[in-house]
Design a protein around this motif. Structure first.
Motif, PDB file in Angstrom:
ATOM      1  N   UNK A  19     -12.944  71.359  53.682  1.00  0.00           N
ATOM      2  CA  UNK A  19     -11.791  70.470  53.569  1.00  0.00           C
ATOM      3  C   UNK A  19     -11.226  70.134  54.947  1.00  0.00           C
ATOM      4  N   UNK A  20     -11.102  71.135  55.799  1.00  0.00           N
ATOM      5  CA  UNK A  20     -10.549  70.903  57.138  1.00  0.00           C
ATOM      6  C   UNK A  20     -11.487  70.038  57.975  1.00  0.00           C
ATOM      7  N   UNK A  21     -12.794  70.272  57.853  1.00  0.00           N
ATOM      8  CA  UNK A  21     -13.760  69.453  58.584  1.00  0.00           C
ATOM      9  C   UNK A  21     -13.690  68.008  58.119  1.00  0.00           C
ATOM     10  N   UNK A  22     -13.557  67.794  56.803  1.00  0.00           N
ATOM     11  CA  UNK A  22     -13.479  66.427  56.263  1.00  0.00           C
ATOM     12  C   UNK A  22     -12.248  65.702  56.795  1.00  0.00           C
ATOM     13  N   UNK A  23     -11.122  66.399  56.927  1.00  0.00           N
ATOM     14  CA  UNK A  23      -9.910  65.763  57.468  1.00  0.00           C
ATOM     15  C   UNK A  23     -10.106  65.341  58.916  1.00  0.00           C
ATOM     16  N   UNK A  24     -10.801  66.167  59.695  1.00  0.00           N
ATOM     17  CA  UNK A  24     -11.048  65.830  61.098  1.00  0.00           C
ATOM     18  C   UNK A  24     -12.023  64.660  61.192  1.00  0.00           C
ATOM     19  N   UNK A  47     -11.675  56.397  62.710  1.00  0.00           N
ATOM     20  CA  UNK A  47     -11.123  56.960  63.941  1.00  0.00           C
ATOM     21  C   UNK A  47     -11.215  58.481  63.969  1.00  0.00           C
ATOM     22  N   UNK A  48     -12.143  59.065  63.236  1.00  0.00           N
ATOM     23  CA  UNK A  48     -12.288  60.517  63.194  1.00  0.00           C
ATOM     24  C   UNK A  48     -12.980  61.066  64.421  1.00  0.00           C
ATOM     25  N   UNK A  49     -13.020  62.387  64.514  1.00  0.00           N
ATOM     26  CA  UNK A  49     -13.595  63.070  65.669  1.00  0.00           C
ATOM     27  C   UNK A  49     -14.949  63.681  65.314  1.00  0.00           C
ATOM     28  N   UNK A  50     -15.614  64.188  66.342  1.00  0.00           N
ATOM     29  CA  UNK A  50     -16.876  64.913  66.160  1.00  0.00           C
ATOM     30  C   UNK A  50     -16.568  66.374  65.851  1.00  0.00           C
ATOM     31  N   UNK A  51     -17.412  67.010  65.030  1.00  0.00           N
ATOM     32  CA  UNK A  51     -17.242  68.418  64.694  1.00  0.00           C
ATOM     33  C   UNK A  51     -18.585  69.122  64.858  1.00  0.00           C
ATOM     34  N   UNK A  52     -18.573  70.231  65.601  1.00  0.00           N
ATOM     35  CA  UNK A  52     -19.755  71.081  65.761  1.00  0.00           C
ATOM     36  C   UNK A  52     -19.472  72.380  65.019  1.00  0.00           C
ATOM     37  N   UNK A  53     -20.332  72.733  64.062  1.00  0.00           N
ATOM     38  CA  UNK A  53     -20.179  73.965  63.295  1.00  0.00           C
ATOM     39  C   UNK A  53     -21.285  74.922  63.716  1.00  0.00           C
ATOM     40  N   UNK A  83     -19.564  66.487  52.548  1.00  0.00           N
ATOM     41  CA  UNK A  83     -19.853  65.167  51.995  1.00  0.00           C
ATOM     42  C   UNK A  83     -19.132  64.949  50.668  1.00  0.00           C
ATOM     43  N   UNK A  84     -19.015  65.998  49.871  1.00  0.00           N
ATOM     44  CA  UNK A  84     -18.307  65.877  48.602  1.00  0.00           C
ATOM     45  C   UNK A  84     -16.814  65.711  48.766  1.00  0.00           C
ATOM     46  N   UNK A  85     -16.267  66.088  49.914  1.00  0.00           N
ATOM     47  CA  UNK A  85     -14.824  65.975  50.142  1.00  0.00           C
ATOM     48  C   UNK A  85     -14.429  64.707  50.876  1.00  0.00           C
ATOM     49  N   UNK A 109     -19.245  58.792  59.098  1.00  0.00           N
ATOM     50  CA  UNK A 109     -18.478  60.011  59.351  1.00  0.00           C
ATOM     51  C   UNK A 109     -19.370  61.245  59.323  1.00  0.00           C
ATOM     52  N   UNK A 110     -20.335  61.267  58.420  1.00  0.00           N
ATOM     53  CA  UNK A 110     -21.238  62.418  58.327  1.00  0.00           C
ATOM     54  C   UNK A 110     -22.149  62.516  59.547  1.00  0.00           C
ATOM     55  N   UNK A 111     -22.424  61.408  60.222  1.00  0.00           N
ATOM     56  CA  UNK A 111     -23.244  61.440  61.436  1.00  0.00           C
ATOM     57  C   UNK A 111     -22.544  62.185  62.566  1.00  0.00           C
ATOM     58  N   UNK A 112     -21.214  62.268  62.507  1.00  0.00           N
ATOM     59  CA  UNK A 112     -20.461  62.965  63.551  1.00  0.00           C
ATOM     60  C   UNK A 112     -20.351  64.464  63.299  1.00  0.00           C
ATOM     61  N   UNK A 113     -20.975  64.951  62.231  1.00  0.00           N
ATOM     62  CA  UNK A 113     -20.964  66.383  61.919  1.00  0.00           C
ATOM     63  C   UNK A 113     -22.271  67.000  62.396  1.00  0.00           C
TER      64      UNK A 113
END
Length: 176
Positions: free
Chosen positions: A31-36, A51-57, A107-109, A119-123
């Protein structure tokens, strides 16, 4: 008619966030990753602008689920051939592709619209603790929620060019 003149690009600048998934609950983390990824954590949010950001997990092998979900969750995909439904239990998916577990949860969120794939490309998800060269881009870490000590937003504003409409010209800066 309203036009924004000034350093508006700074509000939509993309920042790289790094998340350590060790002992985190899958749903809350997703959920937190989806908000970012959507950009809802920023002070200026426009749902029609991406306008979202990139996330590295990192350490996605060490993520947890609550309750009995470890025995109950099934991941389904279809080969599009008759009788081609393939079901993979959560435990098998953790061994084979642990990054797909987080990818499908995030992706579900996300909203089901045209911006979802972008947006998923930035994950970026890594099973271990090494993220390679992408670690150099990280501006914010979620270990303690702080920014790097040498981070100064005034440097970004000074270096960023101003965005003006075509008919306007920028005034030269006067130095006293």
């Amino acid at each position: 008619m309203s036009q924004a003149v000034g350093n508006t690009a700074l509000a939509y600048a993309r920042v790289w966030h790094q998340v350590d998934a060790t002992d985190r609950i899958l749903g809350k983390l997703a959920e937190r990753i989806a908000l970012v990824l959507m950009g809802k954590h920023k002070p200026i949010y426009n749902p029609s602008v991406d306008c979202g950001d990139y996330v590295i997990v990192t350490n996605c092998k060490k993520i947890r689920v609550s309750g009995r979900k470890e025995q109950e969750i099934l991941y389904r995909k279809h080969t599009m051939y008759p009788g081609g439904l393939q079901e993979t239990p959560y435990r098998d998916m953790m061994v084979k592709k642990p990054e797909e577990i987080i990818r499908q949860a995030v992706s579900g969120m996300l909203p089901k619209n045209k911006l979802r794939d972008r947006r998923m490309e930035r994950l970026r998800i890594f099973p271990g603790d090494q993220s390679g060269i992408l670690n150099a881009n990280v501006m914010r870490s979620w270990h303690d929620g702080t920014l790097p000590q040498d981070w100064d937003p005034t440097k970004l504003v000074a270096q960023a060019p101003r965005i003006l409409p075509a008919k306007y010209r920028d005034r030269p800066q006067h130095t006293p």
